[in-house]
Design an enzyme around this catalytic site. Structure first.
Site, PDB file in Angstrom:
ATOM      1  N   TYR A   1      -2.439  -1.324  10.334  1.00  0.00           N
ATOM      2  CA  TYR A   1      -2.373  -1.392   8.871  1.00  0.00           C
ATOM      3  C   TYR A   1      -1.030  -0.831   8.372  1.00  0.00           C
ATOM      4  CZ  TYR A   1      -4.106  -1.040   4.037  1.00  0.00           C
ATOM      5  OH  TYR A   1      -4.291  -1.177   2.686  1.00  0.00           O
TER       6      TYR A   1
ATOM      7  N   SER B   1       0.861  -1.191   0.000  1.00  0.00           N
ATOM      8  CA  SER B   1       0.000   0.000   0.000  1.00  0.00           C
ATOM      9  C   SER B   1       0.894   1.236   0.000  1.00  0.00           C
ATOM     10  CB  SER B   1      -0.845  -0.008   1.282  1.00  0.00           C
ATOM     11  OG  SER B   1      -1.523   1.221   1.456  1.00  0.00           O
TER      12      SER B   1
HETATM   13  P1  NAD Z   1     -11.619  -5.934  -0.460  1.00  0.00           P
HETATM   14  O1  NAD Z   1     -12.210  -5.801   0.899  1.00  0.00           O
HETATM   15  O2  NAD Z   1     -12.383  -5.493  -1.649  1.00  0.00           O
HETATM   16  O3  NAD Z   1     -11.165  -7.446  -0.702  1.00  0.00           O
HETATM   17  C1  NAD Z   1     -10.452  -8.149   0.284  1.00  0.00           C
HETATM   18  C2  NAD Z   1     -10.423  -9.617  -0.051  1.00  0.00           C
HETATM   19  O4  NAD Z   1      -9.724 -10.286   1.008  1.00  0.00           O
HETATM   20  C3  NAD Z   1     -11.813 -10.259  -0.136  1.00  0.00           C
HETATM   21  O5  NAD Z   1     -11.814 -11.266  -1.123  1.00  0.00           O
HETATM   22  C4  NAD Z   1     -11.969 -10.889   1.249  1.00  0.00           C
HETATM   23  O6  NAD Z   1     -12.849 -12.010   1.250  1.00  0.00           O
HETATM   24  C5  NAD Z   1     -10.550 -11.331   1.500  1.00  0.00           C
HETATM   25  N1  NAD Z   1     -10.277 -11.513   2.935  1.00  0.00           N
HETATM   26  C6  NAD Z   1     -10.518 -10.663   3.947  1.00  0.00           C
HETATM   27  N2  NAD Z   1     -10.216 -11.249   5.118  1.00  0.00           N
HETATM   28  C7  NAD Z   1      -9.763 -12.500   4.830  1.00  0.00           C
HETATM   29  C8  NAD Z   1      -9.344 -13.589   5.610  1.00  0.00           C
HETATM   30  N3  NAD Z   1      -9.311 -13.534   6.948  1.00  0.00           N
HETATM   31  N4  NAD Z   1      -8.977 -14.730   4.979  1.00  0.00           N
HETATM   32  C9  NAD Z   1      -9.049 -14.822   3.619  1.00  0.00           C
HETATM   33  N5  NAD Z   1      -9.458 -13.820   2.839  1.00  0.00           N
HETATM   34  C10 NAD Z   1      -9.812 -12.666   3.443  1.00  0.00           C
HETATM   35  O7  NAD Z   1     -10.213  -5.165  -0.349  1.00  0.00           O
HETATM   36  P2  NAD Z   1      -9.273  -4.468  -1.458  1.00  0.00           P
HETATM   37  O8  NAD Z   1      -9.464  -3.019  -1.329  1.00  0.00           O
HETATM   38  O9  NAD Z   1      -9.407  -5.123  -2.766  1.00  0.00           O
HETATM   39  O10 NAD Z   1      -7.843  -4.777  -0.832  1.00  0.00           O
HETATM   40  C11 NAD Z   1      -7.018  -5.813  -1.306  1.00  0.00           C
HETATM   41  C12 NAD Z   1      -5.590  -5.545  -0.838  1.00  0.00           C
HETATM   42  O11 NAD Z   1      -5.151  -4.297  -1.356  1.00  0.00           O
HETATM   43  C13 NAD Z   1      -5.445  -5.456   0.669  1.00  0.00           C
HETATM   44  O12 NAD Z   1      -4.226  -6.052   1.073  1.00  0.00           O
HETATM   45  C14 NAD Z   1      -5.406  -3.962   0.915  1.00  0.00           C
HETATM   46  O13 NAD Z   1      -4.718  -3.645   2.092  1.00  0.00           O
HETATM   47  C15 NAD Z   1      -4.646  -3.512  -0.314  1.00  0.00           C
HETATM   48  N6  NAD Z   1      -4.841  -2.101  -0.638  1.00  0.00           N
HETATM   49  C16 NAD Z   1      -6.079  -1.611  -0.896  1.00  0.00           C
HETATM   50  C17 NAD Z   1      -6.214  -0.266  -1.182  1.00  0.00           C
HETATM   51  C18 NAD Z   1      -7.538   0.343  -1.483  1.00  0.00           C
HETATM   52  O14 NAD Z   1      -7.616   1.577  -1.519  1.00  0.00           O
HETATM   53  N7  NAD Z   1      -8.591  -0.430  -1.736  1.00  0.00           N
HETATM   54  C19 NAD Z   1      -5.090   0.572  -1.190  1.00  0.00           C
HETATM   55  C20 NAD Z   1      -3.850   0.022  -0.929  1.00  0.00           C
HETATM   56  C21 NAD Z   1      -3.728  -1.311  -0.644  1.00  0.00           C
END
Ligand code: NAD
Length: 259
Positions: free
Chosen positions: A154, A141
């Site tokens: 985080y 991130s």
């Molecule tokens: P999201 O909530 O849309 O998806 C998260 C996914 O992880 C889902 O499929 C969920 O079922 C799965 N998950 C959650 N807890 C879990 C567990 N205990 N075991 C197995 N699976 C689990 O989130 P996103 O925004 O797509 O984020 C994905 C990654 O990207 C994360 O690591 C997040 O930190 C990172 N990220 C997101 C953003 C953003 O702005 N959305 C920015 C930077 C980094």
């Protein structure tokens, strides 16, 4: 040559789903994962399976349990024979001042993003080095490079994921395996949509004002990144043109970390 196999953790939603979609289109065998039972995602699995000539299978595993990640990688290897591409994507968020930060949220965030990446890498790297080709992509991130208040678990976890990425990259450097961290800014996914609703309540603002004044404040483009932009970078990292990119943090953050 057998089809490439990609394991994408947390791939039923948001960024992970976009990456799984891309790999399915590229005819990879794709191992999908989240913690819910397979029945919840039957339609999604079928949809992705129809995209390419590879096979798409779903592996439920709750990555808040450290041992689940190793078992997940082992199950994928048992099904497909090997893992060529590992995308450590699963992640969760909790926003609270450190004095009030619940122990269980700290533990859960560290387990889902950091411990699970460590265990999945340990389970899949030996096969990659044996075959002389592999790609490990950790979805870190902008918070792996910069801090924001009230996100202690985080930010700490994402910085640690960056450290893990660099270390494994050095260990695998001569073995045909690259290890990189993609560092997105705010991407429009359910994880962020939930934060918008939570912050609107906390700040007493409308959701539109939260997006403008709070969420996109650090992102100079003032636009959300789309999940497909992250998926395209993941695909590029798997190309032969990316063989010299390793140990890198690749920012896709609308200029956030230029400041
Ligand atoms: P999201 O909530 O849309 O998806 C998260 C996914 O992880 C889902 O499929 C969920 O079922 C799965 N998950 C959650 N807890 C879990 C567990 N205990 N075991 C197995 N699976 C689990 O989130 P996103 O925004 O797509 O984020 C994905 C990654 O990207 C994360 O690591 C997040 O930190 C990172 N990220 C997101 C953003 C953003 O702005 N959305 C920015 C930077 C980094």
């Amino acid at each position: 040559m057998s089809k490439r196999v990609a394991l994408v953790t947390g791939s039923t939603s948001g960024i992970g789903l976009a990456i799984a979609h891309k790999f399915a289109e590229m005819n990879y065998c794709v191992a999908l994962n989240s913690f819910e039972p397979a029945e919840d995602h039957a339609a999604l699995i079928g949809e992705l399976d129809a995209l390419g000539s590879g096979e798409v299978a779903y592996f439920p595993a709750d990555l808040s349990d450290a041992s689940a990640s190793r078992a997940l990688a082992d199950a994928v290897i048992a099904r497909f024979g090997h893992i060529d591409v590992l995308v450590n994507n699963a992640g969760i968020q909790k926003v609270a001042p450190i004095e009030d930060f619940p122990d269980e949220d700290w533990r859960r965030i560290v387990s889902v993003s950091l411990d699970s990446a460590f265990h999945a890498i340990r389970a899949s790297l030996p096969g990659m080095t044996e075959r002389g080709w592999g790609r490990i992509i950790n979805i870190a991130s902008a918070h792996g490079l910069r801090a924001s208040p009230f996100k202690s678990a985080y930010v700490a976890t994402k910085h640690a994921v960056v450290g893990l990425t660099k270390t494994v990259a050095l260990e695998a450097a001569e073995k045909g395996v690259t290890v990189n961290a993609i560092c997105p800014g705010y991407v429009w996914t359910p994880l962020v949509a939930k934060q918008v609703a939570d912050q609107a309540r906390v700040h007493g603002l409308s959701e539109e004002d939260v997006v403008r004044q709070v969420i996109l404040a650090p992102q100079p483009t003032k636009q959300f990144v789309q999940p497909e932009e992250i998926a395209e970078m993941a695909a590029y990292l798997c190309s032969d043109w990316a063989r010299s990119i390793t140990g890198s943090t690749i920012s896709i953050d609308g200029g956030w970390t230029a400041k």
